[in-house]
Design a protein around this motif. Structure first.
Motif, PDB file in Angstrom:
ATOM      1  N   SER A   3      36.293  28.981  63.219  1.00 54.83           N
ATOM      2  CA  SER A   3      36.453  27.634  62.697  1.00 54.83           C
ATOM      3  C   SER A   3      37.590  27.612  61.677  1.00 54.83           C
ATOM      4  N   ILE A   4      38.029  26.407  61.306  1.00 56.25           N
ATOM      5  CA  ILE A   4      39.110  26.304  60.325  1.00 56.25           C
ATOM      6  C   ILE A   4      38.660  26.822  58.959  1.00 56.25           C
ATOM      7  N   TYR A   5      37.379  26.685  58.638  1.00 60.73           N
ATOM      8  CA  TYR A   5      36.879  27.191  57.360  1.00 60.73           C
ATOM      9  C   TYR A   5      36.770  28.710  57.386  1.00 60.73           C
ATOM     10  N   HIS A   6      36.414  29.252  58.535  1.00 54.10           N
ATOM     11  CA  HIS A   6      36.375  30.707  58.687  1.00 54.10           C
ATOM     12  C   HIS A   6      37.783  31.275  58.493  1.00 54.10           C
ATOM     13  N   LYS A   7      38.776  30.618  59.058  1.00 46.38           N
ATOM     14  CA  LYS A   7      40.160  31.066  58.887  1.00 46.38           C
ATOM     15  C   LYS A   7      40.576  31.021  57.417  1.00 46.38           C
ATOM     16  N   ALA A   8      40.207  29.943  56.736  1.00 40.90           N
ATOM     17  CA  ALA A   8      40.617  29.778  55.344  1.00 40.90           C
ATOM     18  C   ALA A   8      39.927  30.781  54.420  1.00 40.90           C
ATOM     19  N   LEU A   9      38.677  31.123  54.735  1.00 41.28           N
ATOM     20  CA  LEU A   9      37.908  32.039  53.880  1.00 41.28           C
ATOM     21  C   LEU A   9      38.105  33.502  54.242  1.00 41.28           C
ATOM     22  N   GLY A  10      38.492  33.778  55.483  1.00 44.03           N
ATOM     23  CA  GLY A  10      38.600  35.166  55.910  1.00 44.03           C
ATOM     24  C   GLY A  10      37.242  35.847  55.899  1.00 44.03           C
ATOM     25  N   GLU A  11      37.194  37.085  55.437  1.00 43.70           N
ATOM     26  CA  GLU A  11      35.941  37.839  55.431  1.00 43.70           C
ATOM     27  C   GLU A  11      34.903  37.263  54.476  1.00 43.70           C
ATOM     28  N   GLN A  12      35.352  36.461  53.502  1.00 42.07           N
ATOM     29  CA  GLN A  12      34.387  35.822  52.609  1.00 42.07           C
ATOM     30  C   GLN A  12      33.405  34.931  53.360  1.00 42.07           C
ATOM     31  N   PHE A  13      33.818  34.431  54.511  1.00 39.77           N
ATOM     32  CA  PHE A  13      32.975  33.519  55.279  1.00 39.77           C
ATOM     33  C   PHE A  13      31.585  34.102  55.508  1.00 39.77           C
ATOM     34  N   HIS A  14      31.507  35.411  55.731  1.00 41.65           N
ATOM     35  CA  HIS A  14      30.238  36.061  56.053  1.00 41.65           C
ATOM     36  C   HIS A  14      29.300  36.161  54.848  1.00 41.65           C
ATOM     37  N   HIS A  15      29.808  35.810  53.656  1.00 41.84           N
ATOM     38  CA  HIS A  15      28.972  35.824  52.457  1.00 41.84           C
ATOM     39  C   HIS A  15      28.383  34.441  52.161  1.00 41.84           C
ATOM     40  N   LEU A  16      28.768  33.431  52.930  1.00 43.43           N
ATOM     41  CA  LEU A  16      28.140  32.121  52.789  1.00 43.43           C
ATOM     42  C   LEU A  16      26.668  32.208  53.167  1.00 43.43           C
ATOM     43  N   HIS A  17      25.878  31.317  52.586  1.00 42.43           N
ATOM     44  CA  HIS A  17      24.486  31.200  53.014  1.00 42.43           C
ATOM     45  C   HIS A  17      24.462  30.920  54.515  1.00 42.43           C
ATOM     46  N   GLN A  21      27.039  28.777  56.878  1.00 40.92           N
ATOM     47  CA  GLN A  21      27.817  29.367  57.967  1.00 40.92           C
ATOM     48  C   GLN A  21      27.686  28.543  59.240  1.00 40.92           C
ATOM     49  N   LYS A  22      26.483  28.044  59.509  1.00 45.01           N
ATOM     50  CA  LYS A  22      26.287  27.201  60.699  1.00 45.01           C
ATOM     51  C   LYS A  22      27.148  25.946  60.606  1.00 45.01           C
ATOM     52  N   LYS A  23      27.124  25.307  59.442  1.00 45.87           N
ATOM     53  CA  LYS A  23      27.861  24.055  59.270  1.00 45.87           C
ATOM     54  C   LYS A  23      29.368  24.272  59.301  1.00 45.87           C
ATOM     55  N   TYR A  24      29.826  25.247  58.544  1.00 47.03           N
ATOM     56  CA  TYR A  24      31.271  25.456  58.415  1.00 47.03           C
ATOM     57  C   TYR A  24      31.834  26.381  59.483  1.00 47.03           C
ATOM     58  N   GLY A  25      30.978  26.888  60.358  1.00 47.84           N
ATOM     59  CA  GLY A  25      31.452  27.718  61.462  1.00 47.84           C
ATOM     60  C   GLY A  25      31.631  26.955  62.763  1.00 47.84           C
ATOM     61  N   ASP A 132      42.232  25.533  48.029  1.00 47.28           N
ATOM     62  CA  ASP A 132      41.809  26.921  47.926  1.00 47.28           C
ATOM     63  C   ASP A 132      40.298  26.964  48.100  1.00 47.28           C
ATOM     64  N   LEU A 133      39.789  27.957  48.833  1.00 48.76           N
ATOM     65  CA  LEU A 133      38.364  28.082  49.087  1.00 48.76           C
ATOM     66  C   LEU A 133      37.881  29.451  48.642  1.00 48.76           C
ATOM     67  N   HIS A 134      36.670  29.512  48.110  1.00 50.74           N
ATOM     68  CA  HIS A 134      36.033  30.807  47.915  1.00 50.74           C
ATOM     69  C   HIS A 134      34.520  30.645  47.937  1.00 50.74           C
ATOM     70  N   VAL A 135      33.835  31.757  48.177  1.00 54.77           N
ATOM     71  CA  VAL A 135      32.378  31.775  48.250  1.00 54.77           C
ATOM     72  C   VAL A 135      31.840  32.241  46.899  1.00 54.77           C
ATOM     73  N   THR A 136      30.849  31.533  46.379  1.00 55.87           N
ATOM     74  CA  THR A 136      30.253  31.884  45.094  1.00 55.87           C
ATOM     75  C   THR A 136      29.256  33.025  45.273  1.00 55.87           C
ATOM     76  N   PRO A 137      28.854  33.688  44.178  1.00 58.96           N
ATOM     77  CA  PRO A 137      27.872  34.784  44.295  1.00 58.96           C
ATOM     78  C   PRO A 137      26.552  34.342  44.930  1.00 58.96           C
ATOM     79  N   GLU A 138      26.226  33.047  44.822  1.00 56.07           N
ATOM     80  CA  GLU A 138      24.975  32.539  45.389  1.00 56.07           C
ATOM     81  C   GLU A 138      25.106  32.149  46.854  1.00 56.07           C
ATOM     82  N   GLY A 139      26.305  32.346  47.446  1.00 60.36           N
ATOM     83  CA  GLY A 139      26.508  31.976  48.836  1.00 60.36           C
ATOM     84  C   GLY A 139      26.912  30.531  49.021  1.00 60.36           C
ATOM     85  N   GLY A 140      27.310  29.889  47.929  1.00 62.40           N
ATOM     86  CA  GLY A 140      27.805  28.519  48.019  1.00 62.40           C
ATOM     87  C   GLY A 140      29.287  28.486  48.341  1.00 62.40           C
ATOM     88  N   LEU A 141      29.792  27.308  48.660  1.00 60.06           N
ATOM     89  CA  LEU A 141      31.209  27.130  48.973  1.00 60.06           C
ATOM     90  C   LEU A 141      31.855  26.278  47.896  1.00 60.06           C
TER      91      LEU A 141
END
Length: 214
Positions: A3-17, A21-25, A132-141
């Protein structure tokens, strides 16, 4: 296919809740849409004297003058390929005030050259924001605009939009917080609340007919 969000986040995507991940994937190949329903605990911002100047923003589903608490809200996300074959996600937001229904619409794409997510705001898409996008320690976006452009590429870099979402297990819903701030007028729009999300089959009838923005 990412997804476009997966591309923007890179490997961080897998740390989302996982629910985020379902929504942004989501991609256009899955033929699913997102339907969100909930209430905004509070909608505020913009000095009262400035609100009458928002009439153009209201027509373009970009800004609106109404403010309130406990406001019913809906969100529709459609993932599709635009006329140039670019993966695009529409964000169709509706706020149900007592005497008006207001919209805040956008279409997001991943810019391969800039290596970032670009949001085309309003029905016209004439206002653009690079995020700019990043995943928070709690798995938020968390997303924050790093550059903004108006019609004709006019710089609007003084305006900053931040978006934060995290999933609340006890509620089974996503907590949303959006804040747009202008260097002179201060908060143009802030809303926050809880949204319950479901995934539905995307049919020809519910695909936006002009790209995003109807």
């Amino acid at each position: 296919m990412k997804s476009i969000y997966h591309k923007a986040l890179g490997e961080q995507f897998h740390h989302l809740h996982p629910e985020l991940q379902k929504k942004y994937g989501l991609t256009s190949k899955q033929n699913l849409m997102v339907l969100g329903q909930g209430r905004m605990t509070e909608i505020r911002g913009t000095p009262a004297l400035v609100r009458p100047l928002m009439s153009t923003g209201v027509k373009d589903h970009l800004l609106f003058a109404e403010r309130g608490k406990d406001v019913p809200f809906t969100l529709e996300n459609y993932v599709y390929e635009d006329e140039e074959g670019r993966e695009t996600i529409s964000w169709i937001r509706r706020f149900f005030f007592p005497y008006a229904i207001r919209g805040f619409d956008s279409a997001a794409r991943y810019d391969e050259e800039k290596q970032c997510l670009v949001d085309h705001l309003g029905r016209s898409g004439l206002v653009k924001a690079d995020f700019d996008l990043h995943v928070t320690p709690e798995g938020g976006l968390y997303m924050e605009s790093k550059a903004n452009h108006g019609p004709g590429g006019m710089s609007m870099d003084g305006t900053v939009t931040s978006v934060y979402e995290h999933y609340e297990e006890e509620e089974g819903a996503t907590r949303v917080h959006v804040h747009t701030e202008h260097p002179v007028f201060g908060t143009l729009l802030m809303y926050e609340g809880l949204v319950h999300t479901e995934f539905l089959p995307m049919t020809f009838r519910n695909i936006p007919q002009r790209g995003v923005l109807d």
